[in-house]
Design a protein around this motif. Structure first.
Motif, PDB file in Angstrom:
ATOM      1  N   GLY A   1      31.581  38.105  18.991  1.00 18.63           N
ATOM      2  CA  GLY A   1      31.695  38.725  20.301  1.00 18.63           C
ATOM      3  C   GLY A   1      31.069  37.867  21.377  1.00 18.63           C
ATOM      4  N   ILE A   2      31.104  38.385  22.590  1.00 21.82           N
ATOM      5  CA  ILE A   2      30.564  37.658  23.737  1.00 21.82           C
ATOM      6  C   ILE A   2      29.052  37.867  23.772  1.00 21.82           C
ATOM      7  N   ALA A   3      28.327  36.755  23.754  1.00 25.75           N
ATOM      8  CA  ALA A   3      26.870  36.795  23.668  1.00 25.75           C
ATOM      9  C   ALA A   3      26.181  36.488  24.993  1.00 25.75           C
ATOM     10  N   GLY A   4      26.929  35.955  25.959  1.00 28.48           N
ATOM     11  CA  GLY A   4      26.303  35.630  27.228  1.00 28.48           C
ATOM     12  C   GLY A   4      27.218  34.816  28.118  1.00 28.48           C
ATOM     13  N   ILE A   5      26.601  34.172  29.096  1.00 21.40           N
ATOM     14  CA  ILE A   5      27.336  33.402  30.105  1.00 21.40           C
ATOM     15  C   ILE A   5      26.721  32.018  30.226  1.00 21.40           C
ATOM     16  N   GLY A   6      27.588  31.027  30.354  1.00 20.21           N
ATOM     17  CA  GLY A   6      27.170  29.658  30.622  1.00 20.21           C
ATOM     18  C   GLY A   6      27.911  29.118  31.830  1.00 20.21           C
ATOM     19  N   ARG A   7      27.522  27.923  32.238  1.00 17.89           N
ATOM     20  CA  ARG A   7      28.150  27.276  33.389  1.00 17.89           C
ATOM     21  C   ARG A   7      28.456  25.832  33.026  1.00 17.89           C
ATOM     22  N   ILE A   8      29.561  25.337  33.510  1.00 23.74           N
ATOM     23  CA  ILE A   8      29.939  23.945  33.292  1.00 23.74           C
ATOM     24  C   ILE A   8      29.031  23.079  34.157  1.00 23.74           C
TER      25      ILE A   8
ATOM     26  N   ALA B   1      34.493  16.081  25.659  1.00 19.89           N
ATOM     27  CA  ALA B   1      33.306  16.915  25.597  1.00 19.89           C
ATOM     28  C   ALA B   1      32.831  17.117  27.031  1.00 19.89           C
ATOM     29  N   LEU B   2      31.936  18.062  27.222  1.00 21.13           N
ATOM     30  CA  LEU B   2      31.297  18.225  28.525  1.00 21.13           C
ATOM     31  C   LEU B   2      29.952  18.898  28.339  1.00 21.13           C
ATOM     32  N   ASP B   3      29.146  18.838  29.363  1.00 20.41           N
ATOM     33  CA  ASP B   3      27.828  19.451  29.315  1.00 20.41           C
ATOM     34  C   ASP B   3      27.900  20.848  29.928  1.00 20.41           C
ATOM     35  N   VAL B   4      27.186  21.775  29.298  1.00 18.44           N
ATOM     36  CA  VAL B   4      27.128  23.155  29.770  1.00 18.44           C
ATOM     37  C   VAL B   4      25.670  23.541  29.946  1.00 18.44           C
ATOM     38  N   GLU B   5      25.448  24.548  30.783  1.00 16.36           N
ATOM     39  CA  GLU B   5      24.088  25.025  31.001  1.00 16.36           C
ATOM     40  C   GLU B   5      24.030  26.537  30.866  1.00 16.36           C
ATOM     41  N   PHE B   6      22.844  27.003  30.542  1.00 20.98           N
ATOM     42  CA  PHE B   6      22.598  28.421  30.322  1.00 20.98           C
ATOM     43  C   PHE B   6      22.594  29.186  31.641  1.00 20.98           C
ATOM     44  N   VAL B   7      23.201  30.384  31.617  1.00 27.27           N
ATOM     45  CA  VAL B   7      23.125  31.305  32.751  1.00 27.27           C
ATOM     46  C   VAL B   7      22.465  32.610  32.324  1.00 27.27           C
ATOM     47  N   GLU B   8      23.000  33.242  31.259  1.00 23.52           N
ATOM     48  CA  GLU B   8      22.493  34.561  30.872  1.00 23.52           C
ATOM     49  C   GLU B   8      22.826  34.850  29.410  1.00 23.52           C
ATOM     50  N   ALA B   9      21.893  35.472  28.721  1.00 22.90           N
ATOM     51  CA  ALA B   9      22.141  36.008  27.380  1.00 22.90           C
ATOM     52  C   ALA B   9      22.254  37.520  27.513  1.00 22.90           C
ATOM     53  N   PHE B  10      23.281  38.099  26.919  1.00 20.04           N
ATOM     54  CA  PHE B  10      23.439  39.553  26.961  1.00 20.04           C
ATOM     55  C   PHE B  10      22.396  40.188  26.041  1.00 20.04           C
ATOM     56  N   ALA B  11      21.953  41.387  26.379  1.00 19.69           N
ATOM     57  CA  ALA B  11      20.979  42.106  25.546  1.00 19.69           C
ATOM     58  C   ALA B  11      21.550  42.341  24.149  1.00 19.69           C
ATOM     59  N   GLU B  12      22.855  42.597  24.085  1.00 20.56           N
ATOM     60  CA  GLU B  12      23.555  42.765  22.813  1.00 20.56           C
ATOM     61  C   GLU B  12      24.895  42.055  22.906  1.00 20.56           C
ATOM     62  N   VAL B  13      25.362  41.552  21.773  1.00 22.23           N
ATOM     63  CA  VAL B  13      26.680  40.922  21.726  1.00 22.23           C
ATOM     64  C   VAL B  13      27.736  41.982  22.023  1.00 22.23           C
ATOM     65  N   LEU B  14      28.680  41.643  22.889  1.00 19.28           N
ATOM     66  CA  LEU B  14      29.806  42.525  23.188  1.00 19.28           C
ATOM     67  C   LEU B  14      30.858  42.268  22.112  1.00 19.28           C
ATOM     68  N   PRO B  15      31.021  43.195  21.166  1.00 21.44           N
ATOM     69  CA  PRO B  15      31.847  42.944  19.983  1.00 21.44           C
ATOM     70  C   PRO B  15      33.338  42.761  20.295  1.00 21.44           C
ATOM     71  N   LEU B  16      33.979  41.924  19.489  1.00 20.24           N
ATOM     72  CA  LEU B  16      35.408  41.673  19.615  1.00 20.24           C
ATOM     73  C   LEU B  16      36.192  42.981  19.583  1.00 20.24           C
ATOM     74  N   GLN B  17      35.854  43.886  18.685  1.00 19.23           N
ATOM     75  CA  GLN B  17      36.613  45.133  18.577  1.00 19.23           C
ATOM     76  C   GLN B  17      36.551  45.940  19.864  1.00 19.23           C
ATOM     77  N   GLN B  18      35.423  45.922  20.532  1.00 15.61           N
ATOM     78  CA  GLN B  18      35.299  46.642  21.808  1.00 15.61           C
ATOM     79  C   GLN B  18      36.200  45.998  22.857  1.00 15.61           C
ATOM     80  N   LEU B  19      36.296  44.675  22.843  1.00 14.64           N
ATOM     81  CA  LEU B  19      37.189  43.978  23.771  1.00 14.64           C
ATOM     82  C   LEU B  19      38.642  44.338  23.468  1.00 14.64           C
ATOM     83  N   LYS B  20      38.994  44.367  22.192  1.00 11.90           N
ATOM     84  CA  LYS B  20      40.361  44.709  21.785  1.00 11.90           C
ATOM     85  C   LYS B  20      40.735  46.140  22.164  1.00 11.90           C
TER      86      LYS B  20
END
Length: 149
Positions: A58-65, A96-115
């Motif tokens: 699932g989605i665990a957080g946000i990053g930035r290019i 390849a490219l470099d990415v940087e941290f923006v935010e970690a979610f408190a809980e992973v947003l599960p794939l099934q919930q997205l579906k």
């Protein structure tokens, strides 16, 4: 500004690894369509950091290019899991490219919930047979996912 979703196995690079490091190289993309999406990214673009091939995908957080793409050095490294024997310093098809941290979610947003969200039926991630590791996310999908966390 375009939005993206990028998948990583947490034992390779997790959102918490990126949080600890601040910045990391995103490499090992070995699908031409995913590579082309990677090449379309621009510094400042944001992406959902998706944990794949793990007990709770699932989605665990946000990053930035953090920069422009460059030739993926893992393609040339014979000791790398991502080595490509056809690649050379003169002709390396992988990026390849470099990415940087923006935010970690408190809980992973599960794939099934997205579906299960009807507003995300067009999201490439939830499409049957979609296995791309890098994909675009529309502005509406981005807002929907942010509201779900």
């Amino acid at each position: 500004m375009p939005y993206w979703l990028m998948k990583s196995e947490p034992d390779e690079l997790s959102i918490h690894d990126l949080q600890r490091l601040g910045k990391a190289r995103w490499d090992g993309v070995r699908n031409y369509q995913a590579r082309n999406f990677l090449r379309a990214m621009r510094p400042g673009d944001q992406f959902f950091f998706y944990h794949s091939s793990c007990p709770q995908p699932g989605i665990a957080g946000i990053g930035r290019i953090a920069g422009e793409t460059y030739p993926d050095p893992t393609a040339l490294d014979p000791h790398s899991h991502y080595h490509d024997p056809k690649a050379s310093a003169e002709k390396n098809p992988w990026s390849a490219l470099d990415v940087e941290f923006v935010e970690a979610f408190a809980e992973v947003l599960p794939l099934q919930q997205l579906k299960n969200n009807p507003l995300l039926v067009d999201l490439a991630l939830v499409q049957r047979g979609s296995r791309l590791s890098v994909m675009p996310v529309s502005e509406a999908e981005w807002a929907t996912i942010l509201a779900m966390r």
